[in-house]
Design a protein around this motif. Structure first.
Motif, PDB file in Angstrom:
ATOM      1  N   ASP A 277       0.812  -1.218   0.000  1.00  0.00           N
ATOM      2  CA  ASP A 277       0.000   0.000   0.000  1.00  0.00           C
ATOM      3  C   ASP A 277       0.846   1.269   0.000  1.00  0.00           C
ATOM      4  O   ASP A 277       0.437   2.300  -0.535  1.00  0.00           O
ATOM      5  CB  ASP A 277      -0.918   0.012   1.223  1.00  0.00           C
ATOM      6  CG  ASP A 277      -1.975  -1.086   1.159  1.00  0.00           C
ATOM      7  OD1 ASP A 277      -2.487  -1.342   0.053  1.00  0.00           O
ATOM      8  OD2 ASP A 277      -2.277  -1.688   2.199  1.00  0.00           O
ATOM      9  N   TRP A 278       2.000   1.235   0.634  1.00  0.00           N
ATOM     10  CA  TRP A 278       2.818   2.443   0.752  1.00  0.00           C
ATOM     11  C   TRP A 278       3.811   2.594  -0.395  1.00  0.00           C
ATOM     12  O   TRP A 278       4.604   3.533  -0.407  1.00  0.00           O
ATOM     13  CB  TRP A 278       3.562   2.437   2.083  1.00  0.00           C
ATOM     14  CG  TRP A 278       2.652   2.676   3.248  1.00  0.00           C
ATOM     15  CD1 TRP A 278       1.400   3.197   3.213  1.00  0.00           C
ATOM     16  CD2 TRP A 278       2.930   2.403   4.625  1.00  0.00           C
ATOM     17  NE1 TRP A 278       0.872   3.273   4.471  1.00  0.00           N
ATOM     18  CE2 TRP A 278       1.792   2.795   5.363  1.00  0.00           C
ATOM     19  CE3 TRP A 278       4.026   1.883   5.307  1.00  0.00           C
ATOM     20  CZ2 TRP A 278       1.718   2.670   6.745  1.00  0.00           C
ATOM     21  CZ3 TRP A 278       3.959   1.764   6.686  1.00  0.00           C
ATOM     22  CH2 TRP A 278       2.820   2.147   7.397  1.00  0.00           C
ATOM     23  N   SER A 279       3.786   1.669  -1.333  1.00  0.00           N
ATOM     24  CA  SER A 279       4.709   1.762  -2.458  1.00  0.00           C
ATOM     25  C   SER A 279       4.360   2.971  -3.332  1.00  0.00           C
ATOM     26  O   SER A 279       3.225   3.122  -3.790  1.00  0.00           O
ATOM     27  CB  SER A 279       4.644   0.482  -3.303  1.00  0.00           C
ATOM     28  OG  SER A 279       5.487   0.579  -4.427  1.00  0.00           O
ATOM     29  N   GLY A 280       5.327   3.852  -3.549  1.00  0.00           N
ATOM     30  CA  GLY A 280       5.101   5.032  -4.380  1.00  0.00           C
ATOM     31  C   GLY A 280       4.554   6.230  -3.647  1.00  0.00           C
ATOM     32  O   GLY A 280       4.438   7.316  -4.228  1.00  0.00           O
ATOM     33  N   GLN A 281       4.197   6.085  -2.362  1.00  0.00           N
ATOM     34  CA  GLN A 281       3.697   7.224  -1.600  1.00  0.00           C
ATOM     35  C   GLN A 281       4.841   8.127  -1.157  1.00  0.00           C
ATOM     36  O   GLN A 281       5.968   7.675  -0.937  1.00  0.00           O
ATOM     37  CB  GLN A 281       2.938   6.744  -0.352  1.00  0.00           C
ATOM     38  CG  GLN A 281       1.459   6.491  -0.576  1.00  0.00           C
ATOM     39  CD  GLN A 281       0.717   6.445   0.739  1.00  0.00           C
ATOM     40  OE1 GLN A 281       0.944   5.573   1.559  1.00  0.00           O
ATOM     41  NE2 GLN A 281      -0.168   7.404   0.942  1.00  0.00           N
ATOM     42  N   ARG A 282       4.523   9.419  -1.024  1.00  0.00           N
ATOM     43  CA  ARG A 282       5.512  10.367  -0.521  1.00  0.00           C
ATOM     44  C   ARG A 282       5.750  10.137   0.963  1.00  0.00           C
ATOM     45  O   ARG A 282       4.867   9.690   1.697  1.00  0.00           O
ATOM     46  CB  ARG A 282       5.036  11.798  -0.755  1.00  0.00           C
ATOM     47  CG  ARG A 282       5.018  12.203  -2.229  1.00  0.00           C
ATOM     48  CD  ARG A 282       4.562  13.631  -2.386  1.00  0.00           C
ATOM     49  NE  ARG A 282       3.200  13.829  -1.860  1.00  0.00           N
ATOM     50  CZ  ARG A 282       2.584  14.998  -1.827  1.00  0.00           C
ATOM     51  NH1 ARG A 282       3.211  16.086  -2.264  1.00  0.00           N
ATOM     52  NH2 ARG A 282       1.360  15.095  -1.371  1.00  0.00           N
ATOM     53  N   ALA A 283       6.954  10.458   1.392  1.00  0.00           N
ATOM     54  CA  ALA A 283       7.316  10.254   2.802  1.00  0.00           C
ATOM     55  C   ALA A 283       6.410  11.057   3.736  1.00  0.00           C
ATOM     56  O   ALA A 283       6.079  10.606   4.836  1.00  0.00           O
ATOM     57  CB  ALA A 283       8.774  10.648   3.024  1.00  0.00           C
ATOM     58  N   SER A 284       5.967  12.235   3.291  1.00  0.00           N
ATOM     59  CA  SER A 284       5.092  13.066   4.133  1.00  0.00           C
ATOM     60  C   SER A 284       3.746  12.396   4.363  1.00  0.00           C
ATOM     61  O   SER A 284       3.187  12.463   5.471  1.00  0.00           O
ATOM     62  CB  SER A 284       4.893  14.438   3.490  1.00  0.00           C
ATOM     63  OG  SER A 284       4.314  14.305   2.197  1.00  0.00           O
ATOM     64  N   ILE A 286       3.140   9.122   4.264  1.00  0.00           N
ATOM     65  CA  ILE A 286       3.358   7.971   5.142  1.00  0.00           C
ATOM     66  C   ILE A 286       3.518   8.426   6.585  1.00  0.00           C
ATOM     67  O   ILE A 286       2.955   7.825   7.510  1.00  0.00           O
ATOM     68  CB  ILE A 286       4.592   7.175   4.678  1.00  0.00           C
ATOM     69  CG1 ILE A 286       4.352   6.590   3.281  1.00  0.00           C
ATOM     70  CG2 ILE A 286       4.914   6.062   5.670  1.00  0.00           C
ATOM     71  CD1 ILE A 286       5.560   5.876   2.705  1.00  0.00           C
ATOM     72  N   ALA A 287       4.275   9.521   6.781  1.00  0.00           N
ATOM     73  CA  ALA A 287       4.462  10.057   8.132  1.00  0.00           C
ATOM     74  C   ALA A 287       3.137  10.507   8.736  1.00  0.00           C
ATOM     75  O   ALA A 287       2.872  10.288   9.930  1.00  0.00           O
ATOM     76  CB  ALA A 287       5.453  11.215   8.105  1.00  0.00           C
ATOM     77  N   SER A 288       2.280  11.132   7.921  1.00  0.00           N
ATOM     78  CA  SER A 288       0.970  11.579   8.406  1.00  0.00           C
ATOM     79  C   SER A 288       0.097  10.397   8.808  1.00  0.00           C
ATOM     80  O   SER A 288      -0.613  10.448   9.817  1.00  0.00           O
ATOM     81  CB  SER A 288       0.269  12.408   7.329  1.00  0.00           C
ATOM     82  OG  SER A 288       1.001  13.582   7.034  1.00  0.00           O
ATOM     83  N   GLU A 289       0.146   9.319   8.011  1.00  0.00           N
ATOM     84  CA  GLU A 289      -0.625   8.123   8.355  1.00  0.00           C
ATOM     85  C   GLU A 289      -0.136   7.522   9.665  1.00  0.00           C
ATOM     86  O   GLU A 289      -0.952   7.118  10.514  1.00  0.00           O
ATOM     87  CB  GLU A 289      -0.510   7.095   7.234  1.00  0.00           C
ATOM     88  CG  GLU A 289      -1.197   7.504   5.942  1.00  0.00           C
ATOM     89  CD  GLU A 289      -0.918   6.521   4.819  1.00  0.00           C
ATOM     90  OE1 GLU A 289      -0.815   5.319   5.108  1.00  0.00           O
ATOM     91  OE2 GLU A 289      -0.789   6.949   3.660  1.00  0.00           O
ATOM     92  N   ILE A 290       1.179   7.477   9.847  1.00  0.00           N
ATOM     93  CA  ILE A 290       1.732   6.919  11.082  1.00  0.00           C
ATOM     94  C   ILE A 290       1.344   7.779  12.281  1.00  0.00           C
ATOM     95  O   ILE A 290       0.950   7.272  13.341  1.00  0.00           O
ATOM     96  CB  ILE A 290       3.262   6.791  10.973  1.00  0.00           C
ATOM     97  CG1 ILE A 290       3.620   5.749   9.904  1.00  0.00           C
ATOM     98  CG2 ILE A 290       3.865   6.408  12.318  1.00  0.00           C
ATOM     99  CD1 ILE A 290       5.111   5.632   9.640  1.00  0.00           C
TER     100      ILE A 290
END
Length: 358
Positions: A277-284, A286-290
């Motif tokens: 699911d996180w493949s290709g997502q921006r780091a920002s 992913i950080a917001s989801e976490i």
């Protein structure tokens, strides 16, 4: 819908699919939250008439109110099942936080399980965290056949996760549950959560297969479809058995948030491994989801810390007594003896209804 078609459809189609999935997930959470309360009341009635579910009894299967709760949960699970056809697990699963709020509020009014002001804050944190996850959820591409899903499920990384999940589940069920299940809430809830992560992955595969079949791409002829269906059914049965044990043994408003936190964590992890699911997502993003998920976890901890323990009354007529006992014995109209006996052991058993102890 093929992968190419999904890309050609643009962000509008993906947004519409995510919206459908979100609405279905919200409806699912409402039904499931209500089902927790109805099933709890049914378990209490069944426990008053025979062996409790937490002690291994299955008398709740004859209790109509428990079946009403089961039907309500079934409606919620069907809505959740359909939601996984449209949206990724990292979007659908966090919306289960709404079921915590529904069950906590209803438990406050119907089960006398008090929800304090700090507990309300915990509910609010769950909502805020879930909203953050929704706003930054990835847009998932739908596989064009069940064979593609099978390839994802048999990649080494997910096979490793599945093997660990099965091993942990067996250890908890065969070793920990008989010894610590009645005193440690984590045991039953962990079984439901670990098995539940595999349930979601297999249900999502079955849901996509059904969706593709409806669209004219028949998936019933693939043996993989039936393998996913068998895994789903097996995992669901295990979840139901141990969830009933958890609900019957511990406070509903404690079971719900802990189950949600563990189940959501493991489901997001399993989905990230299997569907990437996180493949290709921006780091920002992913950080917001976490951060959103950590906020949800904080809410569940706050809600857990404010709950009162269940006041469970045992139906047993016999109870073990401490080594030192004072008792008054009534005979022939006289209350004649008061005795302290240091020689008694914890194995001393007496009928509580005949004597009066202080």
């Amino acid at each position: 819908m093929t992968l190419d078609a999904t890309e050609a459809g643009g962000g509008g189609d993906l947004f519409a699919a995510n919206l459908k999935g979100s609405l279905l997930a919200v409806a699912s959470s409402a039904f499931i939250g209500v089902s927790f309360i109805v099933k709890k009341k049914g378990l209490r009635r069944a426990g008053a008439a025979g062996a409790r579910a937490g002690a291994g009894g299955y008398g709740y299967l004859l209790e109509p109110l428990w079946w009403v709760g089961m039907v309500t949960m079934l409606v919620g699970e069907i809505a959740n099942f359909i939601a996984y056809m449209f949206a990724p697990a990292v979007l659908v699963t966090p919306l289960g936080a709404l079921s915590i709020i529904v069950s906590a509020v209803l438990a406050h009014f119907t089960l006398n399980e008090k929800l304090h002001r700090v507990g309300v804050l915990g509910c609010g944190l769950c909502i805020v965290g879930s909203t953050m996850i929704i706003l930054h959820a990835p847009q998932e591409r739908t596989p064009s056949s069940v064979e593609q899903i099978w390839n994802l499920a048999t990649q080494p990384s997910f096979l490793c996760y599945a093997a660990i999940a099965v091993g942990v589940s067996l250890f908890l069920m065969l070793y920990c549950a008989p010894r610590y299940g009645q005193t440690n809430i984590i045991v039953y809830v962990a079984i439901c959560s670990v098995v539940g992560s595999l349930t979601v992955m297999s249900i999502k595969a079955v849901g996509i297969a059904i969706k593709l079949t409806i669209e004219g791409i028949n998936q019933a002829g693939y043996f993989q479809t039936w393998v996913f269906a068998v895994v789903s059914t097996t995992c669901i049965v295990i979840q139901l058995v141990y969830l009933n044990k958890a609900l019957d043994t511990f406070n509903t408003a404690v079971v719900s948030p802990i189950y949600y936190a563990m189940f959501t964590t493991l489901t997001i992890l399993a989905s990230a491994i299997m569907f990437r699911d996180w493949s290709g997502q921006r780091a920002s993003n992913i950080a917001s989801e976490i951060c959103g998920f950590l906020t949800v976890l904080a809410g569940t901890v706050v809600l857990h810390s404010t709950r009162e323990p269940d006041q469970t009354v045992s139906a047993d007529l016999y109870a073990p007594l401490p080594p030192k006992i004072y008792w008054h014995i009534q005979g022939n109209g006289d209350i004649g003896k008061e005795r302290e006996d240091d020689s008694l052991t914890c194995e001393f058993i007496t009928v509580v209804r005949q004597d009066y102890f202080v």
